[in-house]
Design an enzyme around this catalytic site. Structure first.
Site, short mmCIF file in Angstrom:
data_model
loop_
_atom_site.label_atom_id
_atom_site.label_comp_id
_atom_site.label_asym_id
_atom_site.label_seq_id
_atom_site.Cartn_x
_atom_site.Cartn_y
_atom_site.Cartn_z
N ASP A 59 -2.30 22.52 28.89
CA ASP A 59 -0.87 22.83 28.92
C ASP A 59 -0.74 24.14 29.68
O ASP A 59 -1.19 25.19 29.20
CB ASP A 59 -0.32 22.96 27.50
CG ASP A 59 1.16 23.26 27.46
OD1 ASP A 59 1.73 23.63 28.51
OD2 ASP A 59 1.76 23.14 26.37
N ASN A 86 0.01 21.27 40.40
CA ASN A 86 1.00 20.21 40.60
C ASN A 86 1.99 20.10 39.44
O ASN A 86 3.13 19.70 39.65
CB ASN A 86 0.27 18.88 40.78
CG ASN A 86 1.21 17.69 40.65
OD1 ASN A 86 1.98 17.38 41.55
ND2 ASN A 86 1.14 17.01 39.50
N SER A 140 8.12 22.73 47.19
CA SER A 140 9.25 21.86 47.54
C SER A 140 10.09 22.56 48.59
O SER A 140 10.26 23.78 48.56
CB SER A 140 10.10 21.58 46.31
OG SER A 140 11.31 20.92 46.67
N TYR A 156 14.57 25.32 39.16
CA TYR A 156 13.55 24.61 39.93
C TYR A 156 13.42 25.22 41.32
O TYR A 156 12.32 25.49 41.80
CB TYR A 156 13.91 23.13 40.02
CG TYR A 156 12.91 22.30 40.80
CD1 TYR A 156 11.75 21.84 40.18
CD2 TYR A 156 13.11 22.00 42.14
CE1 TYR A 156 10.81 21.09 40.88
CE2 TYR A 156 12.19 21.25 42.85
CZ TYR A 156 11.05 20.79 42.21
OH TYR A 156 10.13 20.04 42.92
N LYS A 160 10.08 27.27 42.82
CA LYS A 160 9.30 26.86 43.99
C LYS A 160 9.28 27.95 45.06
O LYS A 160 8.28 28.09 45.78
CB LYS A 160 9.85 25.55 44.55
CG LYS A 160 9.67 24.36 43.61
CD LYS A 160 8.21 24.12 43.24
CE LYS A 160 8.03 22.86 42.39
NZ LYS A 160 6.61 22.61 42.04
N VAL A 189 10.08 12.23 46.56
CA VAL A 189 9.15 11.14 46.26
C VAL A 189 9.62 10.35 45.04
O VAL A 189 10.19 10.90 44.10
CB VAL A 189 7.74 11.73 45.99
CG1 VAL A 189 6.75 10.63 45.63
CG2 VAL A 189 7.25 12.50 47.22
N ARG A 190 9.35 9.05 45.07
CA ARG A 190 9.72 8.17 43.96
C ARG A 190 8.77 8.36 42.78
O ARG A 190 7.75 7.69 42.65
CB ARG A 190 9.71 6.70 44.43
CG ARG A 190 10.82 6.35 45.41
CD ARG A 190 10.90 4.86 45.69
NE ARG A 190 9.70 4.36 46.36
CZ ARG A 190 9.52 4.41 47.68
NH1 ARG A 190 10.44 4.94 48.47
NH2 ARG A 190 8.41 3.93 48.22
#
Length: 233
Positions: A59, A86, A140, A156, A160, A189-190
């Site tokens: 974690d 990641n 990102s 977010y 990044k 990305v999916r």
């Protein structure tokens, strides 16, 4: 760009965080296929890692868990050649700074920025043990200062931007010691985070981080990449 690459990762060790699904799972699988000993960093202690991967309870918001994970790699493998930061979470959909809760801000920054920074801190002794250790930060375009930062997800985006700052710092501080630190933008990305309407497959998103993980000594560092091309921070 023509850069020196490892054709295989035989004899090398990699740690991928958030490796149980999405981009992380794909990156871990491809590094495994390239011959690396892959530690799949996951929060679930019951995770059954595929292939020859080794599940590693991790974690990134827990300092003791980070210390224990790096200690495990040192005891078992006595080296670490690739760290792929990641693991990440995003803000609630459509949020802006005005309406976002402080607890959501804290959770995103803790996972996306503090986590990689603390994990890299404790991984550095192993990464610097052999020339050409690599840190790949999955960033990102939403955090690029040259892009228009609108459309929500404030924590977010800022996380990044900070992750790219970590990349620049690691390059400035440790490139003379042989460390190669780079950021990668996988695109939209999916995945569970990206949603089904995202235009890119997981395979497309993982391609650049995996490529960066193959960088050999004398390859470039301290850069932000998308589709194997340098992009603006």
């Amino acid at each position: 760009m023509d850069v020196p690459l490892h054709e295989t990762l035989d004899g090398q060790v990699a740690l991928v965080t958030g490796a149980n699904r999405g981009l992380g799972a794909r990156i871990a699988a491809e590094l495994d296929d390239l011959g690396a000993v892959v530690y799949a960093g996951v929060r679930n202690p019951e995770y059954d890692a595929p292939g020859d991967q080794r599940a590693l309870e991790l974690d990134v918001t827990d300092e003791e868990a980070i210390r224990a994970a790096i200690s495990c790699i040192e005891v078992e493998a006595d080296r670490l050649d690739v760290l792929v930061n990641n693991a990440a979470i995003s803000d609630p959909s459509g949020s802006t700074l005005l309406d976002e809760s402080v607890s959501d801000i804290d959770a995103v920054l803790e996972t996306n920025l503090r986590g990689p920074m603390v994990l890299t801190k404790f991984a550095l002794p192993l990464l610097l043990r052999n020339p050409g250790g690599r840190v790949v930060n999955v960033s990102s375009g939403m955090g690029a200062l040259g892009e228009e930062m609108t459309g929500g997800a404030p924590a977010y985006r800022v996380s990044k931007t900070g992750l790219n700052g970590l990349t620049a710092y690691l390059h400035g501080e440790y490139h003379t010691d042989g460390l190669l630190a780079n950021s990668a933008c996988p695109g939209w990305v999916r995945t569970d985070m990206g949603g089904e309407s995202a235009p890119r497959s997981v395979e497309e998103g993982a391609a650049t981080p995996v490529w960066l993980a193959r960088f050999a000594p004398d390859a470039p560092g301290g850069r932000f990449w998308r589709d194997r091309e340098v992009v603006d921070w």
